[in-house]
Design a protein around this motif. Structure first.
Motif, PDB file in Angstrom:
ATOM      1  N   VAL A   1       0.985  -1.157  -0.360  1.00 31.91           N
ATOM      2  CA  VAL A   1      -0.033   0.282   0.261  1.00 31.91           C
ATOM      3  C   VAL A   1       1.393   1.080   0.047  1.00 31.91           C
ATOM      4  CG1 VAL A   1      -1.841   1.763   1.032  1.00 31.91           C
ATOM      5  CG2 VAL A   1      -1.476  -1.524   1.053  1.00 31.91           C
ATOM      6  N   THR A   2       0.757   2.197  -0.580  1.00 35.30           N
ATOM      7  CA  THR A   2       1.475   3.371  -0.917  1.00 35.30           C
ATOM      8  C   THR A   2       0.351   4.219  -1.180  1.00 35.30           C
ATOM      9  OG1 THR A   2       3.596   2.192  -2.372  1.00 35.30           O
ATOM     10  CG2 THR A   2       2.978   4.509  -2.584  1.00 35.30           C
ATOM     11  N   ASN A   3       0.224   5.558  -0.059  1.00 37.69           N
ATOM     12  CA  ASN A   3      -0.401   6.867  -0.459  1.00 37.69           C
ATOM     13  C   ASN A   3       0.512   8.091  -1.155  1.00 37.69           C
ATOM     14  OD1 ASN A   3       0.585   6.476   2.435  1.00 37.69           O
ATOM     15  ND2 ASN A   3      -1.502   8.097   2.487  1.00 37.69           N
ATOM     16  N   ALA A   4      -0.821   8.887  -1.518  1.00 40.51           N
ATOM     17  CA  ALA A   4      -0.184  10.557  -0.908  1.00 40.51           C
ATOM     18  C   ALA A   4      -1.221  10.588  -0.104  1.00 40.51           C
ATOM     19  CB  ALA A   4      -1.394  10.836  -2.744  1.00 40.51           C
ATOM     20  N   LEU A   5      -2.579  10.949   0.407  1.00 40.59           N
ATOM     21  CA  LEU A   5      -3.455  11.982   1.755  1.00 40.59           C
ATOM     22  C   LEU A   5      -4.392  10.930   2.016  1.00 40.59           C
ATOM     23  CD1 LEU A   5      -3.126  13.110   3.940  1.00 40.59           C
ATOM     24  CD2 LEU A   5      -4.240  15.280   2.363  1.00 40.59           C
ATOM     25  N   THR A   6      -4.583  10.067   2.874  1.00 38.44           N
ATOM     26  CA  THR A   6      -5.706   9.397   2.386  1.00 38.44           C
ATOM     27  C   THR A   6      -6.637   8.742   3.398  1.00 38.44           C
ATOM     28  OG1 THR A   6      -4.696   7.694   0.679  1.00 38.44           O
ATOM     29  CG2 THR A   6      -6.834   6.954   2.096  1.00 38.44           C
ATOM     30  N   THR A   7      -7.419   9.563   4.154  1.00 39.08           N
ATOM     31  CA  THR A   7      -8.333   8.638   5.073  1.00 39.08           C
ATOM     32  C   THR A   7      -9.620   8.029   5.117  1.00 39.08           C
ATOM     33  OG1 THR A   7      -7.456  11.121   6.247  1.00 39.08           O
ATOM     34  CG2 THR A   7      -9.775   9.845   7.231  1.00 39.08           C
ATOM     35  N   LEU A   8      -9.640   7.028   5.326  1.00 38.12           N
ATOM     36  CA  LEU A   8     -10.249   5.713   4.883  1.00 38.12           C
ATOM     37  C   LEU A   8     -11.902   5.979   5.974  1.00 38.12           C
ATOM     38  CD1 LEU A   8      -8.516   2.523   3.820  1.00 38.12           C
ATOM     39  CD2 LEU A   8      -8.746   4.344   2.737  1.00 38.12           C
ATOM     40  N   ASN A   9     -12.618   5.266   5.511  1.00 41.82           N
ATOM     41  CA  ASN A   9     -13.963   6.123   6.617  1.00 41.82           C
ATOM     42  C   ASN A   9     -13.880   4.845   7.702  1.00 41.82           C
ATOM     43  OD1 ASN A   9     -16.322   4.447   7.688  1.00 41.82           O
ATOM     44  ND2 ASN A   9     -17.263   6.077   6.175  1.00 41.82           N
ATOM     45  N   ALA A  10     -14.234   5.582   9.277  1.00 40.65           N
ATOM     46  CA  ALA A  10     -13.878   4.839  10.347  1.00 40.65           C
ATOM     47  C   ALA A  10     -13.896   3.586  10.307  1.00 40.65           C
ATOM     48  CB  ALA A  10     -14.178   5.313  11.114  1.00 40.65           C
ATOM     49  N   ALA A  11     -15.377   2.726   9.625  1.00 43.68           N
ATOM     50  CA  ALA A  11     -16.133   1.435   9.426  1.00 43.68           C
ATOM     51  C   ALA A  11     -15.546   0.684   8.399  1.00 43.68           C
ATOM     52  CB  ALA A  11     -17.574   2.046   9.281  1.00 43.68           C
ATOM     53  N   SER A  12     -14.650   1.476   7.370  1.00 46.38           N
ATOM     54  CA  SER A  12     -14.586   0.203   6.552  1.00 46.38           C
ATOM     55  C   SER A  12     -13.418  -0.617   7.000  1.00 46.38           C
ATOM     56  CB  SER A  12     -13.341   1.574   5.427  1.00 46.38           C
ATOM     57  OG  SER A  12     -12.248   1.803   6.002  1.00 46.38           O
ATOM     58  N   THR A  13     -12.845  -1.667   6.187  1.00 48.03           N
ATOM     59  CA  THR A  13     -11.613  -2.299   7.083  1.00 48.03           C
ATOM     60  C   THR A  13     -10.660  -3.030   5.869  1.00 48.03           C
ATOM     61  OG1 THR A  13     -13.226  -3.713   8.565  1.00 48.03           O
ATOM     62  CG2 THR A  13     -11.302  -4.660   7.484  1.00 48.03           C
ATOM     63  N   ALA A  14      -9.641  -2.125   6.382  1.00 48.72           N
ATOM     64  CA  ALA A  14      -8.516  -3.033   5.161  1.00 48.72           C
ATOM     65  C   ALA A  14      -7.807  -4.276   5.406  1.00 48.72           C
ATOM     66  CB  ALA A  14      -7.690  -2.180   5.226  1.00 48.72           C
ATOM     67  N   VAL A  15      -7.791  -5.094   4.913  1.00 49.10           N
ATOM     68  CA  VAL A  15      -7.687  -6.593   4.799  1.00 49.10           C
ATOM     69  C   VAL A  15      -6.761  -7.028   3.748  1.00 49.10           C
ATOM     70  CG1 VAL A  15      -8.579  -9.001   4.708  1.00 49.10           C
ATOM     71  CG2 VAL A  15     -10.476  -7.118   5.479  1.00 49.10           C
ATOM     72  N   PHE A  16      -5.586  -7.647   4.685  1.00 49.60           N
ATOM     73  CA  PHE A  16      -4.117  -7.839   3.964  1.00 49.60           C
ATOM     74  C   PHE A  16      -4.483  -9.482   4.361  1.00 49.60           C
ATOM     75  CE2 PHE A  16      -3.397  -3.382   5.966  1.00 49.60           C
ATOM     76  CZ  PHE A  16      -2.401  -3.057   4.942  1.00 49.60           C
ATOM     77  N   THR A  17      -4.460  -9.888   3.014  1.00 50.81           N
ATOM     78  CA  THR A  17      -4.149 -11.107   2.689  1.00 50.81           C
ATOM     79  C   THR A  17      -3.043 -11.786   1.418  1.00 50.81           C
ATOM     80  OG1 THR A  17      -5.629 -10.651  -0.010  1.00 50.81           O
ATOM     81  CG2 THR A  17      -7.027 -10.961   1.762  1.00 50.81           C
TER      82      THR A  17
ATOM     83  N   GLY B   1      -9.736   2.626   8.802  1.00 54.28           N
ATOM     84  CA  GLY B   1     -10.652   2.533   9.583  1.00 54.28           C
ATOM     85  C   GLY B   1      -9.772   1.165  10.287  1.00 54.28           C
ATOM     86  N   HIS B   2     -10.132  -0.132   9.935  1.00 54.34           N
ATOM     87  CA  HIS B   2     -10.006  -1.251  11.243  1.00 54.34           C
ATOM     88  C   HIS B   2      -9.337  -1.790   9.968  1.00 54.34           C
ATOM     89  CE1 HIS B   2     -13.387  -0.914  14.094  1.00 54.34           C
ATOM     90  NE2 HIS B   2     -14.900  -0.787  12.553  1.00 54.34           N
ATOM     91  N   VAL B   3      -8.380  -2.744  10.695  1.00 53.78           N
ATOM     92  CA  VAL B   3      -6.876  -3.410  10.119  1.00 53.78           C
ATOM     93  C   VAL B   3      -6.626  -5.055  10.418  1.00 53.78           C
ATOM     94  CG1 VAL B   3      -4.439  -3.675   9.351  1.00 53.78           C
ATOM     95  CG2 VAL B   3      -5.791  -1.230  10.145  1.00 53.78           C
ATOM     96  N   THR B   4      -7.199  -5.598   8.964  1.00 51.12           N
ATOM     97  CA  THR B   4      -7.323  -7.175   9.698  1.00 51.12           C
ATOM     98  C   THR B   4      -6.006  -7.275   8.701  1.00 51.12           C
ATOM     99  OG1 THR B   4      -9.513  -7.552  10.215  1.00 51.12           O
ATOM    100  CG2 THR B   4      -8.467  -8.897   9.699  1.00 51.12           C
ATOM    101  N   ILE B   5      -5.025  -8.205   9.243  1.00 49.33           N
ATOM    102  CA  ILE B   5      -3.849  -9.475   8.642  1.00 49.33           C
ATOM    103  C   ILE B   5      -3.783 -10.667   9.426  1.00 49.33           C
ATOM    104  CG2 ILE B   5      -1.295  -9.400   8.895  1.00 49.33           C
ATOM    105  CD1 ILE B   5      -0.830  -6.490  10.162  1.00 49.33           C
ATOM    106  N   ASN B   6      -4.348 -11.491   7.928  1.00 44.18           N
ATOM    107  CA  ASN B   6      -4.603 -12.254   7.776  1.00 44.18           C
ATOM    108  C   ASN B   6      -3.491 -13.389   7.776  1.00 44.18           C
ATOM    109  OD1 ASN B   6      -7.470 -11.741   6.833  1.00 44.18           O
ATOM    110  ND2 ASN B   6      -7.064 -12.678   4.539  1.00 44.18           N
ATOM    111  N   THR B   7      -4.261 -15.130   8.122  1.00 43.06           N
ATOM    112  CA  THR B   7      -3.273 -16.170   8.628  1.00 43.06           C
ATOM    113  C   THR B   7      -2.302 -16.217   7.752  1.00 43.06           C
ATOM    114  OG1 THR B   7      -5.164 -17.052  10.046  1.00 43.06           O
ATOM    115  CG2 THR B   7      -2.995 -17.835   9.317  1.00 43.06           C
ATOM    116  N   GLY B   8      -0.579 -15.907   8.079  1.00 44.09           N
ATOM    117  CA  GLY B   8       0.337 -16.567   7.346  1.00 44.09           C
ATOM    118  C   GLY B   8       0.873 -15.122   6.809  1.00 44.09           C
TER     119      GLY B   8
END
Length: 205
Positions: free
Chosen positions: A1-17, A31-38
């Motif tokens: 993930v590379t960004n410039a200026l970002t504010t995600l909705n607090a109810a959103s979930t970024a899932v790293f698969t 918002g929410h951050v989830t890092i998956n198994t493995g």
């Protein structure tokens, strides 16, 4: 993930698969951050989280970077894996941050607002010696159950900013002695128990 200026909705979930790197080129608030198994999500810059932080993978970090919890309501830090931070900042403006698994910080735990509630889990400082900053009688670590604050390599005098609840600040003070290094765990109880850390509350000598 590379960004410039970002504010995600607090109810959103970024899932790293898949294993990858979070590389902020400017301020980014998840918002929410989830890092998956493995999965190993490696930080290459500071990030903020307005929701919950859930680590089911290795959740590895690199570099001298911070995760700031800056939500406007209750947040949690947990998942099925033990969570490790380099710098951790508690900056919740209208709620607290609660552990739902064991966690550690290897450099600095900083408070700007809100509390960090341990519940039944352990928060451990880094081996280079604990650094807890920004705490006051209004923002500190809450040992409301069996969870403990473990401080590694305490040298000389040290304030321990803990309390039994978000409205009861009862800090400790430790003097480990010059040249010595102590590894101690702390929690506050509302009364003296007849078995030390368990049993009935003692009401007489």
């Amino acid at each position: 993930v590379t960004n410039a200026l970002t504010t995600l909705n607090a109810a959103s979930t970024a899932v790293f698969t898949g294993t990858g790197t979070i590389t902020p080129t400017a301020a980014i608030t998840f918002g929410h951050v989830t890092i998956n198994t493995g999965v190993a999500a490696t930080l290459a810059g500071n990030i903020s989280v307005a929701g919950n932080w859930t680590v089911n993978g290795t959740g590895s970090r690199s570099g001298n970077f911070a995760v700031t919890f800056n939500g406007g309501s209750a947040q949690t830090i947990g998942g099925s894996a033990t969570i490790a931070f380099y710098n951790l900042t508690i900056s919740n403006t209208s709620g607290d941050v609660t552990l739902t698994n064991n966690a550690s910080f290897s450099n600095i735990l900083n408070f700007t607002s809100g509390h960090l509630i341990l519940d039944t889990y352990t928060l451990t400082s880094g081996a280079s010696g604990p650094q807890i900053t920004g705490y006051t009688s209004a923002r500190y670590i809450v040992t409301n159950s069996t969870g403990k604050l473990r401080l590694v390599n305490i040298v000389d005098q040290y304030d321990v900013p803990i309390g039994t609840s978000a409205t009861s600040y009862t800090p400790a003070y430790i003097d480990a002695g010059a040249g010595d290094a102590a590894d101690l765990s702390f929690r506050v109880a509302n009364s003296v128990l007849d078995k030390g850390t368990s049993g009935a509350a003692k009401t007489t000598d």
